[in-house]
Every structure is written in structure tokens, then in C-alpha cells.
Design an enzyme around this catalytic site. Structure first.
Site, short mmCIF file in Angstrom:
data_model
loop_
_atom_site.label_atom_id
_atom_site.label_comp_id
_atom_site.label_asym_id
_atom_site.label_seq_id
_atom_site.Cartn_x
_atom_site.Cartn_y
_atom_site.Cartn_z
N LYS A 15 -4.07 0.49 0.91
CA LYS A 15 -4.41 1.76 0.25
C LYS A 15 -3.55 1.98 -0.99
O LYS A 15 -4.07 2.31 -2.06
CB LYS A 15 -4.17 2.95 1.19
CG LYS A 15 -4.96 2.92 2.48
CD LYS A 15 -4.68 4.16 3.34
CE LYS A 15 -3.24 4.30 3.83
NZ LYS A 15 -2.79 3.23 4.73
N ARG A 90 -4.48 12.92 7.02
CA ARG A 90 -4.35 11.96 8.11
C ARG A 90 -4.72 12.57 9.45
O ARG A 90 -4.63 11.88 10.47
CB ARG A 90 -2.89 11.48 8.18
CG ARG A 90 -2.67 10.08 7.63
CD ARG A 90 -1.17 9.82 7.75
NE ARG A 90 -0.84 8.43 7.71
CZ ARG A 90 -0.39 7.78 6.64
NH1 ARG A 90 -0.31 8.38 5.48
NH2 ARG A 90 -0.05 6.52 6.73
N ARG A 125 5.84 -6.63 3.79
CA ARG A 125 5.86 -5.75 2.61
C ARG A 125 7.26 -5.57 2.06
O ARG A 125 8.23 -5.47 2.81
CB ARG A 125 5.29 -4.38 3.01
CG ARG A 125 5.40 -3.34 1.92
CD ARG A 125 4.46 -2.17 2.09
NE ARG A 125 4.51 -1.53 3.39
CZ ARG A 125 3.60 -0.63 3.82
NH1 ARG A 125 2.58 -0.30 3.06
NH2 ARG A 125 3.73 -0.10 5.00
N ARG A 159 10.90 -1.29 3.82
CA ARG A 159 10.89 0.03 4.46
C ARG A 159 11.41 -0.05 5.89
O ARG A 159 11.08 -0.97 6.63
CB ARG A 159 9.46 0.59 4.48
CG ARG A 159 9.11 1.33 3.21
CD ARG A 159 7.66 1.64 3.10
NE ARG A 159 7.08 2.27 4.28
CZ ARG A 159 5.80 2.65 4.37
NH1 ARG A 159 4.99 2.46 3.34
NH2 ARG A 159 5.36 3.20 5.46
N ARG A 170 2.77 3.30 14.68
CA ARG A 170 1.99 3.84 13.54
C ARG A 170 0.51 3.55 13.71
O ARG A 170 -0.34 4.38 13.39
CB ARG A 170 2.51 3.25 12.23
CG ARG A 170 3.84 3.88 11.82
CD ARG A 170 4.62 3.04 10.85
NE ARG A 170 3.91 2.82 9.61
CZ ARG A 170 4.22 1.85 8.75
NH1 ARG A 170 5.21 1.02 9.00
NH2 ARG A 170 3.54 1.73 7.64
P1 ADP Z 1 1.37 3.42 5.31
O1 ADP Z 1 1.63 2.67 4.06
O2 ADP Z 1 1.76 2.72 6.53
O3 ADP Z 1 -0.03 3.94 5.41
P2 ADP Z 1 2.71 5.82 4.35
O4 ADP Z 1 3.72 5.45 3.34
O5 ADP Z 1 1.45 6.41 3.88
O6 ADP Z 1 2.43 4.58 5.30
O7 ADP Z 1 3.36 6.83 5.40
C1 ADP Z 1 4.61 6.53 6.03
C2 ADP Z 1 4.91 7.59 7.07
O8 ADP Z 1 4.99 8.88 6.42
C3 ADP Z 1 3.86 7.76 8.15
O9 ADP Z 1 4.05 6.86 9.23
C4 ADP Z 1 4.11 9.23 8.57
O10 ADP Z 1 5.25 9.33 9.40
C5 ADP Z 1 4.44 9.89 7.25
N1 ADP Z 1 3.23 10.43 6.58
C6 ADP Z 1 2.68 10.02 5.41
N2 ADP Z 1 1.59 10.73 5.11
C7 ADP Z 1 1.42 11.62 6.12
C8 ADP Z 1 0.46 12.63 6.42
N3 ADP Z 1 -0.59 12.88 5.59
N4 ADP Z 1 0.61 13.33 7.57
C9 ADP Z 1 1.63 13.11 8.41
N5 ADP Z 1 2.56 12.17 8.19
C10 ADP Z 1 2.47 11.43 7.07
P1 ADP Z 2 -0.98 0.71 2.72
O1 ADP Z 2 -0.68 1.64 1.57
O2 ADP Z 2 -2.40 0.85 3.18
O3 ADP Z 2 0.00 0.83 3.84
P2 ADP Z 2 -0.08 -1.44 0.92
O4 ADP Z 2 -0.90 -1.26 -0.31
O5 ADP Z 2 1.33 -1.02 0.86
O6 ADP Z 2 -0.85 -0.77 2.17
O7 ADP Z 2 -0.17 -2.96 1.34
C1 ADP Z 2 0.50 -3.46 2.50
C2 ADP Z 2 1.07 -4.85 2.20
O8 ADP Z 2 -0.02 -5.77 2.04
C3 ADP Z 2 1.88 -4.95 0.91
O9 ADP Z 2 2.92 -5.88 1.13
C4 ADP Z 2 0.89 -5.46 -0.12
O10 ADP Z 2 1.52 -6.22 -1.16
C5 ADP Z 2 -0.01 -6.34 0.72
N1 ADP Z 2 -1.42 -6.35 0.28
C6 ADP Z 2 -2.15 -5.31 -0.20
N2 ADP Z 2 -3.42 -5.70 -0.48
C7 ADP Z 2 -3.48 -7.02 -0.16
C8 ADP Z 2 -4.53 -8.01 -0.23
N3 ADP Z 2 -5.77 -7.71 -0.67
N4 ADP Z 2 -4.23 -9.25 0.18
C9 ADP Z 2 -2.98 -9.56 0.64
N5 ADP Z 2 -1.97 -8.70 0.72
C10 ADP Z 2 -2.21 -7.43 0.32
#
Ligand code: ADP
Ligand code: ADP
Ligand code: ZN
Length: 216
Positions: A15, A90, A125, A159, A170
């Protein structure tokens, strides 16, 4: 072009990566609640300290905390021509708070990736310690090993919640609380599913194709 967007999908789906590319391409801000909460933690604010406890366990931060920061962010001028919500809403409560605040969305992009691949993506990541650009140790490394493509910095962060153990928690939060939003937005005709497997650029092309199709 649809410009009031939300990225839905499990942790690790890509995302943030897709939102960042879209933000550059469309010139609209990426609004990542995860990034905002991590910034609050780094700044040592009360909100940041409270949020960090939930985040470190892989639990969702309470709705009222997150809703407050998103409302404040959406009130800023740079969202006038559109925005990309990344990681919000979420929960159904958050989605309803957004609707109650009269924020309408043009499209919800649901990035679909199988669970085994999510775990591989999250546990590899890393991000630039300076500009926060996100990479993957094997799937998406910097062009020159150890040097950020964007800013040339040579330090990277992993992270604290990207461990296998926290990832399981998660994913559980996602299945229980976030996945129901697929039906919620599908019922409103907003849900657009994108296959998230493939190269970053291929996925981006799929997203752009969906957005240029227009509404409905
Ligand atoms: P990911 O990349 O795994 O989707 P995020 O960076 O979006 O993770 O979120 C990391 C953490 O921050 C989540 O596991 C949660 O604890 C918190 N968080 C982020 N967005 C929200 C939300 N909209 N509602 C509740 N918690 C959130
Ligand atoms: P989210 O925000 O949904 O948690 P991220 O964009 O941070 O996801 O991506 C999670 C991990 O996967 C990162 O290390 C990123 O570089 C990698 N990644 C994202 N898109 C791709 C893809 N299409 N193919 C391979 N790796 C990817
Ligand atoms: Zn950098």
C-alpha cells in the site's frame, strides 16, 4: 481521474509503495496513519507514547486517536485536489467517522497478496533513515547496495513491529477488523481490487488503469 483515494489491504501488501508512486504521479498527498503515528512516537508526544504501546504488540491504535489525527490532516489545504489515504480507515468505526465528517471517496484500492508473500515482504522491509524511502532487502533493494536511491544516505531502519511474531498479530487484526471494510466499500460501489503480485511497476500500471476507468 479519480483522486480521492484510499489504499486498503493487509500489512505488507504494498500500500505504502503504491501510494507513494501515485502521490508523485498525481501530485496529491499520501496520508499514512502509520507514518504519522511513528512520527508522533519519534517526537515523544503523549499521543505517540500511547500509540506505540499498541503498535509494538501489533494491535490497532484506538479509533478516536486515529480519527482525530486524520481529520486534522484532511483539513489542510494540500488535500483540496485529492489525497491518498494509506492505512486508514482500518475499522468500520473509522470508516463511519470519515463518512460522518462528509469526506467522500472516489475509489478504494484493495491490494490483494497471498499471506505467505505478505510475511516475506514485511520481514524484509527496510527504509532510509533520512528520507524514509521504503525498500526490501531482496525484492526491492537500493540500486547501489547500502545507498539510498533518493537521497544518498547510507543508514537504513527496520521497523520494530516488522518481526515474524508481531506480523502474525497484525495479520490477525487485519482479518478481524479491517477485512470487513471490503464488503462495506463494495456495497457502495467503490471497491477496486488490484492483484498485488508482480513487480512494483507492474502493480502501479494496474492501479493507474483502474483509476482511469472512472467511477463505478
Ligand atoms: P502496515 O504497513 O503494516 O500496513 P502501518 O504503518 O500502516 O502498517 O501501521 C503500523 C501500525 O500503526 C499498525 O499495526 C497499527 O498499530 C497502527 N495503525 C496505523 N494505522 C492505523 C489505523 N487506521 N487504526 C489503528 N491503528 C493504526
Ligand atoms: P504496506 O504499506 O502495505 O505495509 P509496503 O509498501 O511497505 O506495504 O511494502 C512492504 C514491503 O514489500 C516493502 O519492503 C516493499 O519494498 C516491498 N514491496 C512492495 N511492493 C512490492 C512488489 N510489488 N514486489 C516486491 N516487493 C514489494
Ligand atoms: Zn533516502
Amino acid at each position: 481521474m479519480l483522486t480521492r483515494l484510499m489504499m486498503l489491504g493487509p500489512p505488507g501488501a504494498g500500500k505504502g509503495t503504491q501510494a507513494q508512486l501515485l502521490s508523485n504521479k498525481l501530485g496529491i498527498p499520501q496520508i499514512s496513519t502509520g507514518d504519522m503515528l511513528r512520527a508522533a512516537k519519534a517526537a515523544g508526544t503523549e499521543l505517540g507514547k500511547k500509540a506505540a504501546e499498541y503498535m509494538s504488540r501489533g494491535d490497532l491504535v484506538p479509533d478516536e486517536v486515529v480519527v482525530g489525527i486524520v481529520k486534522d490532516r484532511l483539513a489542510e489545504d494540500d488535500t483540496a485536489d485529492g489525497f491518498i489515504l494509506d492505512g486508514f480507515p482500518r475499522t468500520l468505526v473509522q470508516a463511519e467517522a470519515l463518512a460522518d465528517a462528509q469526506v467522500s471517496l472516489d475509489a478504494v484500492i484493495d491490494v490483494v497478496v497471498p499471506e505467505e508473500l505478505l510475511i516475506e515482504r514485511i520481514t524484509g522491509r527496510m527504509s532510509c533513515a533520512s528520507c524514509k524511502q521504503v525498500y526490501h532487502k531482496t525484492f526491492n533493494p537500493p540500486e547501489t547496495e547500502g545507498v539510498c536511491d533518493k537521497c544518498g544516505h547510507t543508514e537504513f531502519n527496520v521497523r520494530a513491529d516488522d518481526t515474524r511474531e508481531v506480523v502474525v498479530s497484525r495479520l490477525g487484526s487485519y482479518r478481524a477488523k479491517t477485512e470487513p471494510l471490503r464488503t462495506y466499500y463494495a456495497d457502495q460501489g467503490l471497491l477496486k481490487e488490484v492483484d498485488g503480485v508482480g513487480e512494483v511497476d507492474e502493480v502501479q500500471a494496474r492501479v493507474l488503469a483502474l483509476l482511469s476507468e472512472g467511477k463505478g
